[in-house]
Scaffold this motif. Structure first.
Motif, PDB file in Angstrom:
ATOM      1  N   LEU D  29       0.683  -1.084   0.067  1.00 59.05           N
ATOM      2  CA  LEU D  29      -0.038   0.123   0.042  1.00 59.05           C
ATOM      3  C   LEU D  29       1.033   1.548  -0.118  1.00 59.05           C
ATOM      4  O   LEU D  29       0.682   2.347  -0.377  1.00 59.05           O
ATOM      5  N   ASP D  30       2.010   1.449   1.071  1.00 63.79           N
ATOM      6  CA  ASP D  30       2.676   2.440   1.623  1.00 63.79           C
ATOM      7  C   ASP D  30       3.756   2.617  -0.220  1.00 63.79           C
ATOM      8  O   ASP D  30       3.989   4.015  -0.675  1.00 63.79           O
ATOM      9  N   GLN D  31       3.729   1.327  -1.153  1.00 65.08           N
ATOM     10  CA  GLN D  31       4.249   1.371  -2.097  1.00 65.08           C
ATOM     11  C   GLN D  31       3.461   2.131  -3.387  1.00 65.08           C
ATOM     12  O   GLN D  31       3.505   2.655  -3.997  1.00 65.08           O
ATOM     13  N   GLY D  34       2.735   5.525  -1.662  1.00 63.26           N
ATOM     14  CA  GLY D  34       3.788   6.176  -0.334  1.00 63.26           C
ATOM     15  C   GLY D  34       4.887   6.556  -1.012  1.00 63.26           C
ATOM     16  O   GLY D  34       5.509   5.538  -2.180  1.00 63.26           O
ATOM     17  N   ASP D  35       5.808   5.935  -0.741  1.00 71.13           N
ATOM     18  CA  ASP D  35       7.405   5.480  -0.660  1.00 71.13           C
ATOM     19  C   ASP D  35       7.658   4.070   0.579  1.00 71.13           C
ATOM     20  O   ASP D  35       9.302   3.462  -0.291  1.00 71.13           O
ATOM     21  N   GLY D  36       7.104   3.606   0.544  1.00 75.79           N
ATOM     22  CA  GLY D  36       7.560   1.791   0.833  1.00 75.79           C
ATOM     23  C   GLY D  36       8.109   2.006   2.148  1.00 75.79           C
ATOM     24  O   GLY D  36       8.481   0.457   2.246  1.00 75.79           O
ATOM     25  N   ASP D  37       8.340   3.050   2.334  1.00 75.96           N
ATOM     26  CA  ASP D  37       9.033   2.650   3.922  1.00 75.96           C
ATOM     27  C   ASP D  37       8.028   2.608   5.205  1.00 75.96           C
ATOM     28  O   ASP D  37       8.625   2.119   6.673  1.00 75.96           O
ATOM     29  N   HIS D  38       7.032   3.046   5.192  1.00 74.18           N
ATOM     30  CA  HIS D  38       5.761   2.836   6.410  1.00 74.18           C
ATOM     31  C   HIS D  38       6.119   1.959   8.040  1.00 74.18           C
ATOM     32  O   HIS D  38       6.149   1.623   8.538  1.00 74.18           O
ATOM     33  N   VAL D  39       5.631   0.264   6.784  1.00 72.94           N
ATOM     34  CA  VAL D  39       6.116  -0.679   8.128  1.00 72.94           C
ATOM     35  C   VAL D  39       7.252  -0.909   8.372  1.00 72.94           C
ATOM     36  O   VAL D  39       7.752  -0.993   9.353  1.00 72.94           O
ATOM     37  N   GLY D 176      -0.072  13.652   2.495  1.00 73.65           N
ATOM     38  CA  GLY D 176       0.817  13.206   3.157  1.00 73.65           C
ATOM     39  C   GLY D 176       1.440  12.927   1.723  1.00 73.65           C
ATOM     40  O   GLY D 176       1.453  13.478   0.361  1.00 73.65           O
ATOM     41  N   ARG D 177       2.346  11.386   1.475  1.00 69.16           N
ATOM     42  CA  ARG D 177       2.801  11.778   0.285  1.00 69.16           C
ATOM     43  C   ARG D 177       1.373  10.866  -1.133  1.00 69.16           C
ATOM     44  O   ARG D 177       1.916  11.586  -2.042  1.00 69.16           O
ATOM     45  N   ALA D 178       0.870  10.370  -0.115  1.00 68.14           N
ATOM     46  CA  ALA D 178       0.285  10.194  -1.572  1.00 68.14           C
ATOM     47  C   ALA D 178      -0.527  11.407  -2.113  1.00 68.14           C
ATOM     48  O   ALA D 178      -1.060  11.123  -3.482  1.00 68.14           O
TER      49      ALA D 178
HETATM   50 MG   LIG Z   1       6.172   6.455   3.372  1.00 67.50          MG
END
Ligand SMILES: [Mg+2]
Ligand SMILES: Nc1ncnc2c1ncn2[C@@H]1O[C@H](COP(=O)(O)OP(=O)(O)O)[C@@H](O)[C@H]1O
Ligand SMILES: Nc1ncnc2c1ncn2[C@@H]1O[C@H](COP(=O)(O)OP(=O)(O)O)[C@@H](O)[C@H]1O
Ligand SMILES: [Mg+2]
Ligand SMILES: [Mg+2]
Ligand SMILES: [Mg+2]
Lengths: 212, 328, 328, 212
Positions: D29-31, D34-39, D176-178
Motif C-alpha cells: 500500500l505505501d509503495q 507512498g514511499d514504502g517505508d511505513h512498515v 501526506g505523500r500520496a
Molecule cells: Mg512512507
C-alpha cells in the motif's frame, strides 16, 4: 587494364553495404567477447572515406593509400582504427615506386601486414583480424607467383579469408579486449577477423565485376 | 534504452559542449579534432595529456585544469581517441618542456597514442597505467588501466605544475602506477548508447568479479555476496599484490562505476578501511565517488596506492578541475 | 537486489562511518542520535542545520563544512530524521546566534523539524524549500523541496559565514527559494534497500514526468522522448513559473538522480542552456552532477534560480564540503 | 479492575505481531501511493518500545504515555513518527490529573487526536490515519457516554476502525505523500490508516482477554 583508384568510390560503397548488412551479427560478436563498438568504428571510418572518395579517386595508389590511411586514422579510433591505419599507411609506403601489378601489390601488402603485426604486437593464432589478413596476404603472394588469373586469385582470397575468420572461433584470444576473458573467449568468431573477411570478399566482388 | 539522448552519433559532441560551458572558467573545447584543454597554461611546464573512450566521465575531461591534466582527448563511447586528436592537443598545450601522455593499457589506446607519439614533432613520452589486478601480471597484453588512473593523473599533474621535467614526470607516473592496485566487481552491465541494450545479462543473484570499465564480463561470474564478503575478497586480492608492511601509508580510493549510490560506496569504504587497517595499513588519504565510470553500470572498484612522502605532498597540492578541486 | 549491502538495518550507520572517515578533515559523526557536523565551528555565527531521509547523497551530509551547513541530520532511507537528532545537532553547533533549519517540504520533515523547533531551548527559525513545480502552487500540502535545496544551502551558508543574522539568513533563504524552480523526469524507479525491489515499474518506452526524489511515481506517466523534447518541455514549464525577463541572470543546475551518467547530464545541460538562452536568459553560473539523488534512480531534474548580485556573490564565496568545494 | 501500564509489554508484543503479520500487504500500500517505508518506520518504533517496555510498565499512565511518545518520536521518523509522537505526548498531557476511567480516557484521546490534526494540518477525508483515529475517538466517546460494557466498546472500535480504513480507498489524498499523486492516489487504502486500524484491533484483542 590496370586497376586505379578510380574504382575507390565503388569499393567504399561495397564496403559500406557489406558492413551494414552484417552489422547486427558482427556487433553480437564484439559484444560477446569485446565491447560492441567494432561495427560503429568501421562505419565511422567508411563514412569518412565516402566523403573523400572522389578526391581519392583522382590520386595514384601510394597517394590514395596515404590519404585513405590518414582518413581512417582520424575517423575510427579503437584498436581496429590504428591497425587499419597502419595497414593503409603501410601500403602507401611499401607501394612507393613499385609497379603495381599483382606481384608488386602482393609484396606491398605483405610488408603492410608486417607493419600491422608490429603495431599490434600480434601474429596469427591470437584470435584477431591478423588471422584473416596474414593468410590472405600469403595466398595473394602465392597466386601472384603462380601467375593465376584474377578470378582464380579472388576466389582463393575469399576462401582463405573465410577459413581464417572461422578458425578464430576455437582460439583463445591473447590480444585485444577478448584476451581479458581468457578461456571464456573461446566459441565466438573474432569480430575484427569477421569484418576483415567480409570486406575482403566485398572487394573481391567489386574487382571481379570490374575485370569482367 | 532509458537514456537522455537524441542520437547516439551526436551525443558526445553535444555533451562536450555542455561540459565546456559548465566549466568555462577552467577549460575550453576544441571541437575538431576533439579535445578539451586548460584555459590557463604555463610555459616551461611539461604538458600532461590523457584520453580514452568516453563513457568513463569524469575521467579524463573532468581532470583537466590547474594541477592535473593540460588536455584530454575523448574518443567515442568506449572507443579510444585517434592520433590526430592527441597531436592537435599536444600542439595546443605545449609549454616547451615536452608532452607526457598518460595512457590506460588497452590495445586501442596504446596503439593510437603510440602513433601520435611517433608522428608528433614535439618531445614526448608516455606513462602506461595498468593497475587492474584482475588479470595475472603475465597476461599476454598486460593488465588494464582502471581507476588508478585518477591517482596517477593527480600526482603527476601536481609534479608537472611544480616544475618537474619530462623524465621525472614519467618516472613518477610509473612509480605511482607500480604502487597502485585496483580490483572491481560489477552488479550489472551497462548500456552503450549506440547499442541500446545491456552488453551482457547477469542473473539477479550473480555478479562479475574482476571487471574492467567497459561493461564487459569480468574474470568470473560469481554468486552475489554481502558487502563485507565482497570487500574482504577484494582487499585480500589487493593485499597479495602490493608490498604492504605494518605502518605502510596508503590512499584508498573507492570508485563507483556510475550506477551505484554514494550511500553504498561509503559503506564499501568503511568496510575496506576496516579490512586494510586490520592488516596494519595506515589509510592516510581517501577518495570516494564516481570517478572512473562505465556509463550506468552498477558496481565499484577498490584502488589502493602505497604512498611515499612525495606522493602525499603532490596528492595534497592544489587542484582545480571539474571533478577534483581543493586548495584553490 | 543488486546492492553492496550486508543488512538494510546497518547500512546507514556503516555508510556514515565511512563517510566521516573519508572526510575527517571537515566533519565529524555523532552516532547517537545521528548527525554529522562541522569540525571547525565559529562562534557568533548562525548555525545552519538541514536533514532529511537518506538516499539523496551527497545531500545533505555532503554539504556540511565551511561556507555551507553546520550540521546535517540523516534519517533512514527516504524517512525524515527525528526531532532528537535535530535538537542534539543544534546544541552541538550552536554559535550563539541562533539556529536556522533548512527543511524540504515533506510532511515528515516539516513535522519533525517543527517538533524540534518547539522543544529546542535555542532561538531558531526555519526555511521551507519547495522548488518542485510539478505540482500546482495551490497543492494541498504545498510543493515539494527537491534539487533547489542545494542552491539554498550554498547561498545561505555563505551569508551565515559572512555574519548575517538569523532573520537575514531566513529571509535570504526564502528569497532564493522563491527565485528557484525545479522539474524532473525519471526513467526508472529506484530500489529501497529495505524493500529489495523497485518501487514501481515503468515500461521500456515510458518515463515519469514531474517526479519527486523518493522513487515514487510522478505527475504523469508519458512516452519516453528524445532528450531535446524532454528538455524543451522541462524548460517551458520552468519558464512559465519564474519571472524571466530578457537579460535575467540565472544559475542552471542539472541534477542527476543517481543512475544517469555524466555524459547524459552534460548533454541535458547543453540542451537546456540553448533553450533558456533563446528566451533571453543569461546563464551565469552552473552546477551539473549528482547532488540530490534518489538512490539508483535514472533520471534528472533541471533547477533554475534567478540570481541577483548578492546571490551571485554568496554562490561564489568559498565553500569546503565533501560534495562542493571551491575558493579554498 | 483498572487497566494499568502493566499491560504495556503485552500490548507491544501484540502490536509487533500484527504489524509483522501484515507487513507485506501494508508495504504494498505505501509503495503504491507512498514511499514504502511505513512498515519499517513502525517496526523501528515498536522495537524501541519493546526495549523500554518493562520500564514503562512501572509508570503511571501520563508518565507512561510521555515515555512512549518520546521513544516513538526518537525512533520512528517520517510523517507517522511525528504524528504518533504527537498523539502519545498529547495523551500524556491531556490525561494529566484526569481519572482514567473509560470516560476520562475518551476525553483525553479526543484532545490528543486534536493535537494530531493540528500537527498534520489535516482532518478526516484526506486519506490518512486520521480517517481511523478520529472516528475511533468519537466512537469511544459515544460508547463511554452510553456506559457500554468493555466488550461492546471494543467491538464497536474495531468496526469503526475497519470502516475508516476501508473508506480511504476511494479518497483522493490531500495530505501526506500520496497527495502528490492527486487522482492517481484513488483506489488504494492508505497505509497509515491501515496500520492504525490493525493496531487498534490488536489493542482491542489484548484488552478483551485482559477483561475476560
Ligand atoms: Mg512512507
Ligand atoms: N593487437 C592486435 N592485433 C591485431 N588485431 C587486433 C589487436 N587488438 C585488437 N585487434 C582486432 O581489433 C578488433 C576490435 O576492434 P574494435 O572493436 O574496433 O576496437 P576495440 O577493441 O578498441 O574496441 C578485434 O576483434 C581484433 O580483431
Ligand atoms: N498530514 C498528515 N496528517 C495525518 N496523517 C498523515 C499526514 N501525512 C501523512 N500521514 C499518514 O502517515 C502515513 C505515512 O507514514 P510513513 O510512511 O511512516 O511516513 P512518510 O510519509 O514520511 O514516508 C500516511 O499513510 C498517512 O496515513
Ligand atoms: Mg570493440
Ligand atoms: Mg572499443
Ligand atoms: Mg518516508
Amino acid at each position: 587494364m590496370p586497376i586505379t583508384p578510380v574504382i575507390f568510390p565503388e569499393l567504399v560503397r561495397a564496403l559500406i553495404a557489406v558492413i551494414d548488412a552484417n552489422a547486427d551479427a558482427v556487433t553480437e560478436l564484439d559484444q560477446a567477447i569485446g565491447d560492441g563498438d567494432h561495427v560503429f568504428n568501421l562505419q565511422r571510418g567508411l563514412q569518412a572515406l565516402q566523403q573523400h572518395a572522389d578526391e581519392i579517386a583522382a590520386l595514384d595508389w601510394p597517394q590514395a593509400w596515404q590519404k585513405i590511411g590518414m582518413t581512417v586514422m582520424s575517423a575510427v579510433g579503437g584498436a581496429s582504427g590504428s591497425l587499419y591505419a597502419t595497414l593503409l599507411i603501410g601500403l602507401a609506403k611499401s607501394s612507393q615506386g613499385k609497379s603495381l601489378n599483382v606481384q608488386g601489390f602482393s609484396e606491398a601488402l605483405l610488408q603492410a601486414v608486417e607493419a600491422v603485426k608490429q603495431r599490434g604486437k600480434a601474429d596469427v593464432g591470437e584470435k584477431t583480424m591478423l588471422d584473416v589478413l596474414v593468410p590472405v596476404a600469403q595466398a595473394l603472394q602465392a597466386e601472384a607467383a603462380a601467375n593465376s588469373a584474377l578470378p582464380t586469385i579472388l576466389a582463393r582470397l575469399r576462401q582463405v579469408a573465410a577459413e581464417g575468420a572461422e578458425a578464430t572461433r576455437d582460439m583463445v584470444a591473447t590480444k585485444g579486449r577478448a584476451s581479458f576473458l581468457g578461456e571464456r573467449s573461446k566459441g565466438h568468431v573474432d569480430a575484427g577477423a569477421k569484418t576483415a573477411q567480409l570486406m575482403i570478399a566485398a572487394i573481391a566482388d567489386v574487382l571481379d565485376s570490374a575485370a569482367a | 534504452m532509458k537514456k537522455f539522448i537524441d542520437d547516439p552519433n551526436s551525443l558526445l559532441d553535444t555533451s562536450l559542449q555542455g561540459f565546456a560551458k559548465a566549466h568555462a572558467d577552467i577549460l575550453e573545447l576544441n571541437p575538431e579534432p576533439r579535445f578539451v584543454y586548460r584555459k590557463q597554461r604555463k610555459s616551461g611546464k611539461v604538458a600532461l595529456i590523457s584520453g580514452g573512450g568516453s563513457g568513463h566521465e569524469p575521467l579524463h575531461s573532468g581532470f583537466v585544469g590547474f594541477g592535473m591534466l593540460d588536455a584530454a582527448c575523448p574518443g567515442q563511447v568506449f572507443t579510444s581517441p585517434t592520433p590526430d586528436q592527441m597531436m592537435a592537443a599536444a600542439e595546443a598545450v605545449d609549454g616547451g618542456a615536452g608532452i607526457l601522455f598518460i595512457v590506460k593499457n588497452y590495445a586501442g589506446d596504446v596503439m593510437n597514442f603510440e602513433m601520435a607519439g611517433e608522428m608528433l614533432a614535439l618531445p614526448n613520452a608516455s606513462v602506461l597505467v595498468n593497475d587492474d589486478i584482475s588479470l595475472p601480471k603475465s597476461h599476454s597484453i598486460g593488465r588494464r588501466g582502471v581507476a588508478g588512473t585518477t591517482i596517477v593523473e593527480k600526482i603527476v599533474g601536481a609534479a608537472a605544475e611544480a616544475g618537474a621535467d619530462l623524465a621525472s614526470c614519467k618516472a613518477l607516473g610509473e612509480r605511482v602506477n607500480q604502487a597502485t592496485a585496483s580490483l572491481g566487481v560489477a552488479l550489472t552491465s551497462c548500456t552503450v548508447p549506440a547499442l541500446g541494450h545491456p552488453t551482457f545479462a547477469l542473473n539477479a543473484d550473480e555478479m562479475e568479479y574482476g571487471v574492467g570499465i567497459h561493461g564487459e564480463r569480468g574474470r568470473e561470474t560469481v554468486k552475489l555476496a554481502g558487502a563485507s564478503e565482497i570487500v574482504a575478497q577484494l582487499t585480500d586480492h589487493i593485499a597479495e599484490e602490493l608490498p604492504i608492511a605494518p605502518g605502510s601509508k596508503a590512499l584508498l580510493h573507492v570508485n563507483g562505476f556510475g550506477g551505484t549510490p554514494l550511500i553504498e560506496l561509503h559503506l564499501v569504504y568503511e568496510l575496506a578501511w576496516q579490512q586494510l587497517t586490520r592488516r596494519g595499513l595506515s589509510i592516510q588519504r581517501s577518495l570516494v565517488g564516481n570517478f572512473t565510470t562505465s556509463l550506468d553500470m552498477a558496481g565499484c572498484s577498490l584502488t589502493l596506492t602505497l604512498l611515499d612522502d612525495e606522493m602525499v605532498a603532490y596528492w595534497d597540492a592544489p587542484v582545480n578541475t571539474a571533478a577534483l578541486r581543493w586548495g584553490c
